[in-house]
Design an enzyme around this catalytic site. Structure first.
Site, PDB file in Angstrom:
ATOM      1  N   GLY A   1       0.720  -1.314  -0.128  1.00 50.03           N
ATOM      2  CA  GLY A   1      -0.177  -0.036  -0.034  1.00 50.03           C
ATOM      3  C   GLY A   1       0.912   1.430   0.054  1.00 50.03           C
ATOM      4  N   SER A   2       0.407   2.417  -0.774  1.00 49.02           N
ATOM      5  CA  SER A   2       1.026   3.490  -0.682  1.00 49.02           C
ATOM      6  C   SER A   2       0.327   4.608  -1.867  1.00 49.02           C
ATOM      7  CB  SER A   2       2.590   3.495  -0.884  1.00 49.02           C
ATOM      8  OG  SER A   2       3.122   4.771  -0.733  1.00 49.02           O
TER       9      SER A   2
END
Length: 224
Positions: A185-186
């Site tokens: 995630g990011s």
């Protein structure tokens, strides 16, 4: 199809899950506890498999369009001062990836890599205003035929602890090809020329190598 960056994790997870399932089967006598452990182990394996999935996408290469570099949701569209490379005003388009999105980074346009740099940093939540400047990140600049230089930045988040970047200075790259991976995630920021015609809206969901993020004014004027 799974991304090569996940091969070791997938193999390790598969071995561990199989071990848990077998050990639970032979050594746990309580039926509900045995079944619960086996289900939890299988769910974890499924989550890991879906995270590292790498769907094949046919890309219609187009110099007039900048395609989404990742899957996710558009969380920023604004004019900003880009301070690392351009040191001038640019249009920033940011795409946030949740843990359920495909996390492959793809080249948003064909061109030649002019700049590629890794920055160690913090792990603020990806939507934090300072994450683009303070988090662990990579900055890549691609010289394109129609837009000139464009910049995209892979940014680690609170959960993302490794950014993989394949871009090397001097390399010719093709729109939609695999450019890297962000684990767990990011977000990715795009910095485009001010005369770019933005084709997406805030909170819109986009698909990597499919959704047009921006196009040239020449094409837009022709259509009008």
């Amino acid at each position: 199809m799974f991304h090569k960056e996940g091969q070791r994790i997938i193999i390790t997870a598969f071995i561990l899950v199989c071990s848990v399932v077998m050990l639970a089967h032979y050594f746990i006598g309580t039926p509900w506890l045995k079944l619960s452990l086996q289900i939890v182990a299988l769910v974890i394996l499924i989550l890991i498999l879906q995270f590292f999935r790498n769907p094949t996408r046919k890309v219609i290469k187009n110099f007039d369009d900048i395609l989404a570099p990742v899957d996710g949701k558009v969380v920023v569209i604004e004019e900003v001062e880009e301070t690392e490379y351009f040191k001038d005003r640019r249009i920033q388009v940011s795409i946030f990836m949740s843990p359920i999105n495909v996390h492959v980074t793809r080249y948003p346009s064909s061109g030649v890599i002019k700049f590629s740099k890794y920055h160690p940093g913090k792990y603020l939540v990806a939507w934090h205003p300072k994450s683009s400047e303070e988090n662990e990140r990579t900055t890549i600049v691609v010289n394109t035929p129609k837009f000139g230089d464009i910049l995209y930045r892979q940014i680690a988040g609170a959960a993302a602890r490794r950014i993989v970047n394949y871009a090397e200075v001097g390399e010719s790259v093709q729109q939609g090809d695999d450019a890297g991976f962000i684990k767990f995630g990011s977000r990715v920021d795009l910095f485009l020329p001010l005369d770019s015609v933005i084709c997406v809206k805030l909170h819109q969901k986009v698909i990597g190598a499919k959704t047009c993020i921006a196009t040239t004014k020449v094409e837009k004027d022709h259509e009008d």
